[in-house]
Design a protein around this motif. Structure first.
Motif, PDB file in Angstrom:
ATOM      1  N   ILE A 219       0.864  -1.180   0.000  1.00 61.06           N
ATOM      2  CA  ILE A 219       0.000   0.000   0.000  1.00 61.06           C
ATOM      3  C   ILE A 219       0.905   1.236   0.000  1.00 61.06           C
ATOM      4  O   ILE A 219       1.865   1.310   0.776  1.00 61.06           O
ATOM      5  CB  ILE A 219      -0.909   0.006   1.255  1.00 61.06           C
ATOM      6  N   THR A 220       0.628   2.189  -0.900  1.00 64.21           N
ATOM      7  CA  THR A 220       1.554   3.309  -1.090  1.00 64.21           C
ATOM      8  C   THR A 220       1.110   4.613  -0.418  1.00 64.21           C
ATOM      9  O   THR A 220       1.527   5.688  -0.802  1.00 64.21           O
ATOM     10  CB  THR A 220       1.736   3.569  -2.600  1.00 64.21           C
ATOM     11  N   GLY A 221       0.287   4.514   0.554  1.00 63.46           N
ATOM     12  CA  GLY A 221      -0.139   5.722   1.245  1.00 63.46           C
ATOM     13  C   GLY A 221      -1.159   5.343   2.277  1.00 63.46           C
ATOM     14  O   GLY A 221      -1.398   4.157   2.500  1.00 63.46           O
ATOM     15  N   LYS A 222      -1.749   6.323   2.937  1.00 64.92           N
ATOM     16  CA  LYS A 222      -2.847   5.953   3.835  1.00 64.92           C
ATOM     17  C   LYS A 222      -3.874   7.072   3.982  1.00 64.92           C
ATOM     18  O   LYS A 222      -3.570   8.237   3.753  1.00 64.92           O
ATOM     19  CB  LYS A 222      -2.315   5.446   5.170  1.00 64.92           C
ATOM     20  N   TYR A 223      -5.045   6.667   4.297  1.00 63.96           N
ATOM     21  CA  TYR A 223      -6.151   7.601   4.505  1.00 63.96           C
ATOM     22  C   TYR A 223      -5.752   8.586   5.594  1.00 63.96           C
ATOM     23  O   TYR A 223      -5.118   8.165   6.561  1.00 63.96           O
ATOM     24  CB  TYR A 223      -7.401   6.790   4.920  1.00 63.96           C
ATOM     25  N   PRO A 224      -6.014   9.885   5.510  1.00 61.39           N
ATOM     26  CA  PRO A 224      -6.895  10.515   4.519  1.00 61.39           C
ATOM     27  C   PRO A 224      -6.216  11.015   3.240  1.00 61.39           C
ATOM     28  O   PRO A 224      -6.920  11.435   2.334  1.00 61.39           O
ATOM     29  CB  PRO A 224      -7.473  11.694   5.295  1.00 61.39           C
ATOM     30  N   ASN A 225      -4.845  10.972   3.162  1.00 54.71           N
ATOM     31  CA  ASN A 225      -4.225  11.416   1.903  1.00 54.71           C
ATOM     32  C   ASN A 225      -4.640  10.497   0.763  1.00 54.71           C
ATOM     33  O   ASN A 225      -4.847  10.925  -0.351  1.00 54.71           O
ATOM     34  CB  ASN A 225      -2.701  11.369   1.921  1.00 54.71           C
ATOM     35  N   LEU A 226      -4.684   9.220   1.066  1.00 55.58           N
ATOM     36  CA  LEU A 226      -5.014   8.228   0.044  1.00 55.58           C
ATOM     37  C   LEU A 226      -6.505   7.932   0.067  1.00 55.58           C
ATOM     38  O   LEU A 226      -7.047   7.526   1.098  1.00 55.58           O
ATOM     39  CB  LEU A 226      -4.215   6.945   0.310  1.00 55.58           C
ATOM     40  N   ARG A 227      -7.142   8.178  -1.056  1.00 53.92           N
ATOM     41  CA  ARG A 227      -8.579   7.867  -1.177  1.00 53.92           C
ATOM     42  C   ARG A 227      -8.793   7.160  -2.503  1.00 53.92           C
ATOM     43  O   ARG A 227      -8.743   7.780  -3.565  1.00 53.92           O
ATOM     44  CB  ARG A 227      -9.416   9.157  -1.148  1.00 53.92           C
ATOM     45  N   LEU A 228      -9.004   5.864  -2.445  1.00 55.78           N
ATOM     46  CA  LEU A 228      -9.178   5.102  -3.691  1.00 55.78           C
ATOM     47  C   LEU A 228     -10.449   5.508  -4.444  1.00 55.78           C
ATOM     48  O   LEU A 228     -10.572   5.270  -5.635  1.00 55.78           O
ATOM     49  CB  LEU A 228      -9.165   3.599  -3.410  1.00 55.78           C
TER      50      LEU A 228
END
Ligand code: PBG
Length: 330
Positions: free
Chosen positions: A2-11
């Motif tokens: 996984i290359t990021g995490k919530y909240p920056n990452l939003r699929l």
């Protein structure tokens, strides 16, 4: 990974608009991935419905031109021919399979004369459309004889190649038949005729409507478990594929389709060979009846075929092929 995490990452970001969903789509299905099965019957100017397969018909040979025009117009590369042989021509040994004027042979000649090499023709190699007991080979005390059956299948394959069949598709599950058929085709200068082995064919409960369509359902004695595979097995599927590749198969088929997606993926990961899927009659009829009774909508057809692409199939035999190709337009 996984290359990021919530909240920056939003699929969901890439899912927001249709244009964006198109850009990130991982698999595509086109008409070029489809093979259209056609049932053939004796007579002229007839189109007969199949009770258990709503929307699928059996056609007389003179009707084939009209259908294949549509198949070509919609960019489907190949058809698969299945004969519905009159009962009067069936016997214990399925000798009608070797008659050069049987339904399949006449249909191949008609199509090749009219369409040349603009369409591929695939034909099953097995005796079930021709035997009175509905089994794929010669029967002795309820057991389908292996080596004796292969001798007939070799002749059936050669005859179909002589008629102009492009892809010989043994669907009988006898041991060792691919090597023997390849050898005989080569010896007779048909080294360019392809072999698509139904390498992994399960003794499935999903073939019912097909047996109805070719008229072998009522007559079928017992089941096909002494030659088709146990649906609990996976390693055995890999062994079947490996043997058929060594014997000269150009492509392998996994059949049925949807209940066996794991097998398609497994075969594809283990062998770099074209793997085809067969969405069989029972799958077709379940989906079609679901649509007719409004349990599911028509979009389910595309979904039911896209799963084969995800699993790694190169092409799919489906009774939905023509209707879907008309909609896909690609
Ligand atoms: C027989 C054959 C079968 C199918 C294709 N070839 C049925 C069987 O093994 O009894 C099934 C196709 C379908 O259900 O759509 N050689």
């Amino acid at each position: 990974m996984i290359t990021g995490k919530y909240p920056n990452l939003r699929l969901r970001r890439t899912r927001k608009f249709s244009w964006s969903r198109k850009l990130v789509q991982e698999n595509k299905l086109s008409s070029n991935d489809l093979i259209y099965p056609i049932f053939v019957i004796e007579g002229t100017n007839k189109k007969k419905p199949i009770r258990s397969m709503p929307g699928v018909y059996r056609y007389t040979i003179d009707q084939l031109g009209m259908i294949i025009d549509k198949v070509l117009k919609n960019k489907i590369p190949m058809i698969a021919l299945f004969p519905s042989t009159p009962k009067s021509k069936k016997d214990k040994s399925g000798k009608e399979a070797l008659n050069e004027n049987n339904l399949v042979c006449r249909a191949i000649r008609f199509i090749k004369q009219r369409f040349k090499n603009n369409i591929g023709i695939m034909c099953d190699v097995a005796l079930d459309p021709y035997t009175i007991h509905g089994h794929d080979g010669l029967l002795k005390d309820s057991y389908v004889l292996n080596d004796e059956t292969i001798e007939i299948l070799i002749k059936q394959s050669l005859l179909q190649a002589q008629m102009g069949c492009d892809v010989i598709a043994p669907s009988d599950m006898m041991d060792g038949r691919i090597g023997k058929i390849r050898k005989s085709l080569d010896k007779n200068a048909y080294q360019d005729v392809q072999i698509l082995s139904y390498a992994v064919k399960y003794a499935s409960n999903f073939y019912g409507p097909f047996r109805d369509a070719i008229g072998s359902k009522k007559s079928l004695k017992g089941d096909k478990k002494n030659y088709q595979m146990d649906f609990a097995n996976c390693n055995e599927a890999l062994r079947e594929v490996e043997l058929d590749i060594k014997e000269g198969a150009d492509m392998v088929m996994v059949k049925p389709g949807m209940p066996y997606l794991d097998i398609i993926k497994n075969v594809k990961e283990n062998f770099k060979i074209p793997v085809l899927a067969f969405q069989v009659s029972g799958e077709y009829s379940l989906i079609m009846n679901g649509i007719k009774s409004r349990l599911i909508n028509e979009e389910s057809i595309l979904e039911s075929l896209m799963c084969f692409k995800r699993a790694g199939a190169s092409a799919i035999v489906s009774y939905f092929a023509l209707d879907l190709a008309k909609k896909l337009k690609i």
